[in-house]
Design a protein around this motif. Sequence first.
Motif, PDB file in Angstrom:
ATOM      1  N   HIS A   1       0.852  -1.197   0.000  1.00 19.63           N
ATOM      2  CA  HIS A   1       0.000   0.000   0.000  1.00 19.63           C
ATOM      3  C   HIS A   1       0.886   1.245   0.000  1.00 19.63           C
ATOM      4  O   HIS A   1       1.700   1.435   0.896  1.00 19.63           O
TER       5      HIS A   1
ATOM      6  N   LEU B   1       0.624   5.197   0.228  1.00 20.77           N
ATOM      7  CA  LEU B   1      -0.300   6.261   0.633  1.00 20.77           C
ATOM      8  C   LEU B   1       0.433   7.594   0.543  1.00 20.77           C
ATOM      9  O   LEU B   1       1.506   7.762   1.130  1.00 20.77           O
TER      10      LEU B   1
ATOM     11  N   ARG C   1      -0.251   7.156  -9.235  1.00 23.30           N
ATOM     12  CA  ARG C   1      -1.375   6.473  -9.897  1.00 23.30           C
ATOM     13  C   ARG C   1      -0.918   5.572 -11.037  1.00 23.30           C
ATOM     14  O   ARG C   1      -1.561   4.552 -11.327  1.00 23.30           O
TER      15      ARG C   1
ATOM     16  N   TYR D   1      -2.581   1.937  -4.238  1.00 26.14           N
ATOM     17  CA  TYR D   1      -2.351   3.245  -3.624  1.00 26.14           C
ATOM     18  C   TYR D   1      -3.624   3.865  -3.058  1.00 26.14           C
ATOM     19  O   TYR D   1      -4.754   3.459  -3.367  1.00 26.14           O
ATOM     20  N   THR D   2      -3.398   4.894  -2.248  1.00 24.11           N
ATOM     21  CA  THR D   2      -4.428   5.838  -1.817  1.00 24.11           C
ATOM     22  C   THR D   2      -3.777   7.212  -1.806  1.00 24.11           C
ATOM     23  O   THR D   2      -2.633   7.357  -1.377  1.00 24.11           O
TER      24      THR D   2
ATOM     25  N   LEU E   1      -6.031   5.419   7.256  1.00 17.47           N
ATOM     26  CA  LEU E   1      -5.905   4.929   5.889  1.00 17.47           C
ATOM     27  C   LEU E   1      -4.731   3.964   5.745  1.00 17.47           C
ATOM     28  O   LEU E   1      -4.815   2.977   5.017  1.00 17.47           O
TER      29      LEU E   1
ATOM     30  N   PRO F   1      -5.817  -0.454   0.486  1.00 18.85           N
ATOM     31  CA  PRO F   1      -5.640   0.606  -0.510  1.00 18.85           C
ATOM     32  C   PRO F   1      -6.965   0.893  -1.213  1.00 18.85           C
ATOM     33  O   PRO F   1      -7.694  -0.036  -1.572  1.00 18.85           O
ATOM     34  N   LEU F   2      -7.260   2.164  -1.417  1.00 16.90           N
ATOM     35  CA  LEU F   2      -8.533   2.529  -2.038  1.00 16.90           C
ATOM     36  C   LEU F   2      -8.432   2.627  -3.550  1.00 16.90           C
ATOM     37  O   LEU F   2      -9.447   2.612  -4.244  1.00 16.90           O
TER      38      LEU F   2
ATOM     39  N   ASN G   1      -7.771   5.252  -5.130  1.00 17.59           N
ATOM     40  CA  ASN G   1      -8.560   6.443  -5.433  1.00 17.59           C
ATOM     41  C   ASN G   1      -7.992   7.638  -4.669  1.00 17.59           C
ATOM     42  O   ASN G   1      -7.086   7.499  -3.853  1.00 17.59           O
TER      43      ASN G   1
END
Length: 208
Positions: free
Chosen positions: A90, A92, A119, A125-126, A172, A177-178, A180
């Motif tokens: 993840h 962030l 991205r 990722y977030t 978070l 991971p979102l 987004n």
Amino acid sequence: MKIVVAGASGLIGTQLAADLRRSGHDVAAASLSLGVDTVTGKGLAAAMTGAEVVVDVTNAASFGDNSALDFFKASTKNLIAAAAEAGVRHYLALSVVGTPRLVESDYFRAKAVQENLVRASARRYTILRSTQFYEFINGVIDIGAEGNVVRLPPASARPVAAHEVAALLAELATGDPLGNIIEIGGPEQFGIDEIARIISPPTKTSGR
């Protein structure tokens, strides 16, 4: 869980690292003052070893010309590469509300490049975009100072306390991971000139 905090000596990084440690996580604090240089990559591999999450709260020393762009391009690329090598699950990153709309600014253009690198990477990722921190408002006011008068535009802002941003980042970081971008802002909207009047003597502020 081992979590790398890149930029751990800054306003947000210091509070984030403390929040994560209080929750029982193993925090690898990475910053230039602690021997980890994200721009050159020095110390990154060691910091990332065994990590599941990296939180990027690094910031450029200068906001003008190409300095910020050079910093975020090099730092983000190195962090992503080190995260990939370590198998981090993840990534962030902390960014700024309004980044896509303000690319005429050197700094926001650099932040947009940072976001795009995150991205486009193979890391899950977030990205958290935040409004300006209350703690930095005085710096904004100082920019508009002309002698004994501060001239500021009535542009709106929703300042947020740094500890609230750090708390959300901690939440978070320990979640999935979102993939987004999400945003955080303060509960109240003010004009920048209005904020200056609240925290500075009225005789030294004026709007424009």
